[in-house]
Write a protein that holds these residues in place. Structure first.
Motif, PDB file in Angstrom:
ATOM      1  N   ARG A   1       0.846  -1.192   0.000  1.00 51.07           N
ATOM      2  CA  ARG A   1       0.000   0.000   0.000  1.00 51.07           C
ATOM      3  C   ARG A   1       0.884   1.246   0.000  1.00 51.07           C
ATOM      4  O   ARG A   1       1.909   1.275   0.680  1.00 51.07           O
TER       5      ARG A   1
ATOM      6  N   GLY B   1      -3.135  -5.538  -2.660  1.00 50.84           N
ATOM      7  CA  GLY B   1      -2.755  -4.213  -2.192  1.00 50.84           C
ATOM      8  C   GLY B   1      -3.450  -3.079  -2.920  1.00 50.84           C
ATOM      9  O   GLY B   1      -4.400  -3.277  -3.693  1.00 50.84           O
ATOM     10  N   ASP B   2      -2.939  -1.875  -2.691  1.00 47.92           N
ATOM     11  CA  ASP B   2      -3.478  -0.654  -3.295  1.00 47.92           C
ATOM     12  C   ASP B   2      -2.303   0.307  -3.454  1.00 47.92           C
ATOM     13  O   ASP B   2      -1.880   0.958  -2.497  1.00 47.92           O
TER      14      ASP B   2
ATOM     15  N   ALA C   1      -5.144  -1.773  -7.660  1.00 47.66           N
ATOM     16  CA  ALA C   1      -5.779  -2.245  -6.428  1.00 47.66           C
ATOM     17  C   ALA C   1      -6.519  -3.552  -6.692  1.00 47.66           C
ATOM     18  O   ALA C   1      -6.978  -3.810  -7.802  1.00 47.66           O
TER      19      ALA C   1
END
Length: 419
Positions: A13, A248-249, A284
């Motif tokens: 992230r 994740g992002d 994402a």
């Protein structure tokens, strides 16, 4: 010798910035031989391959220096040698593109043939045929290509396949040749386009870069220039796969999304969000991954340099993905290492069937080439427990400060000395 230790399970992230493109920087650095004036390049990545290129240019008489962390000045006021030695060319195949500019500048060049390559046959016959078509006499002696031409002359050249290296070599040889050169079935890669941009900034007359037909009108001489190297699309694609496999992002601030259409398409098919925003490109994943089919192809197709990373990601897709490698015949060596981590991959000739989702478990694994090493790191990010990747000198050829970048996104990754 160093190894990379990856503790899996942490979603990535945050925001990350790409380095400059290795595959663009290397031939552009060789273009410094075409002028007696300084060539100043910015956004140059600090990589082992870049150091090798600077060592080679220094041996040829080029004054090469770092101005700051990512700016290089290359000044070939005089070229004092005509030889690119085996010791350097065997270390980095891209060194062979020194042939065209060295011959164009001095009328002769002696360049070692690169030899074998772990990922498959990469012959230089297209380079040689193109240089010959410009009027150079070429002989093969003791493992070296020896080229001689008092003055190169433009010609029409057809490439049997759209080789990036051959296109770059011929392009640099042709810019100061007498008359007009046409390269048909030329490589269209963004890195070729970036080389053409810097050559134009140096005074070359080039049209059609980025298409299958490049036309060059020879000029008497080139001058110095300043140029910013494009961001690394392969690093971008690697970060995209890493963000996706971990759920994740991640925002990549300077991702060249216009160079990644094939990659973005496959990621979206797999259920990954890929969206451009004011800061860059956001990657994402909130739900499971879907299986996809992909085939590696010359640009603008899916890049072979992202095949290993995509394979690692697809071990977590719910179903069977099919990957066909059409560029290099030995580019599935990472599949065996992924299998050591628990991946279910069926190999048949140039095709791999990746059946998922697999429960990956950390294991000691070994990098076989640059992109395979990144694929194994991506798998390690999603695996349970700890993965130890050895032979990471491959990784340092093409990814700048990768462990620091991944750590900034929350990955638990560190370097350690091999025992």
């Amino acid at each position: 010798m160093e190894k990379m230790i990856i503790h899996g399970g942490a979603p990535l992230r945050g925001t990350v910035t790409l380095s400059g493109s290795k595959n663009a920087a290397l031939p552009i650095m060789m273009a410094s031989l075409l002028t007696s004036e300084p060539l100043v390049l910015s956004n140059v990545p600090r990589l082992r391959d870049v150091k090798t290129a600077m060592d080679l240019l220094t041996q040829l008489g080029v004054a090469a220096r770092w101005i700051d962390d990512h700016r290089v000045e290359l000044h070939a006021a005089k070229v004092t040698s005509h030889e690119a030695s085996y010791e350097l060319v065997k270390t980095m195949r891209a060194s062979f593109v020194v042939l065209g500019p060295l011959l164009a500048r001095t009328g002769r060049a002696r360049v070692s043939t690169p030899g074998g390559c772990a990922i498959g046959a990469r012959p230089v016959n297209l380079h040689i045929a193109g240089i010959r078509a410009l009027g150079s006499k070429i002989q093969f002696r003791h493992g070296y290509v020896e080229a001689h031409a008092e003055k190169l002359t433009g010609g029409r050249i057809w490439l049997d396949s759209p080789s990036v290296g051959a296109t770059e070599n011929i392009l640099m040889a042709a810019v100061t040749a007498r008359g007009r050169t046409v390269i048909e079935n030329a490589a269209r890669e963004p890195e070729v386009q970036d080389l053409a941009r810097v050559l134009v900034a140096m005074g070359a007359k080039i049209s059609g870069a980025g298409t299958h037909v490049i036309e060059i009108e020879g000029v008497e001489r080139l001058h110095g220039a300043e140029h910013e190297v494009i961001p690394d699309r392969i690093e971008a694609g690697s970060m995209m796969a890493a963000a996706a496999i971990t759920g994740g992002d991640v925002t990549i601030t300077n991702a060249p999304i216009e160079h990644l259409e094939a990659v973005a398409t496959k990621l979206r098919e797999a259920g990954v969000t890929v969206e451009a925003n004011g800061k860059g490109v956001r990657i994402a994943r909130n739900n499971g991954l879907k299986p996809v089919e992909l085939r590696t192809l010359p640009y603008p197709g899916f890049p072979t340099d992202l095949q290993a990373q995509m394979m690692a990601m697809l071990t977590q897709a719910d179903g069977s993905s099919v990957i066909t490698e059409t560029i290099f015949e030995n580019r599935f060596m990472h599949a065996q290492e992924l299998a050591r981590m628990g991946a279910d991959i069926l190999m048949k000739g140039p095709t791999a069937v990746v059946r998922g989702p697999s429960k990956l478990s950390g294991a000691p694994v070994m990098a076989t080439d640059l992109r395979a090493s990144m694929g194994l790191i991506i798998a390690g990010l999603a695996a349970e427990h700890t993965t130890e990747l050895s032979r990471i000198y491959h990784l340092d050829r093409g990814y700048e400060a990768l462990d620091a970048k991944l750590s900034s996104l929350g990955a638990r990754i560190e370097r350690a000395q091999e025992q």
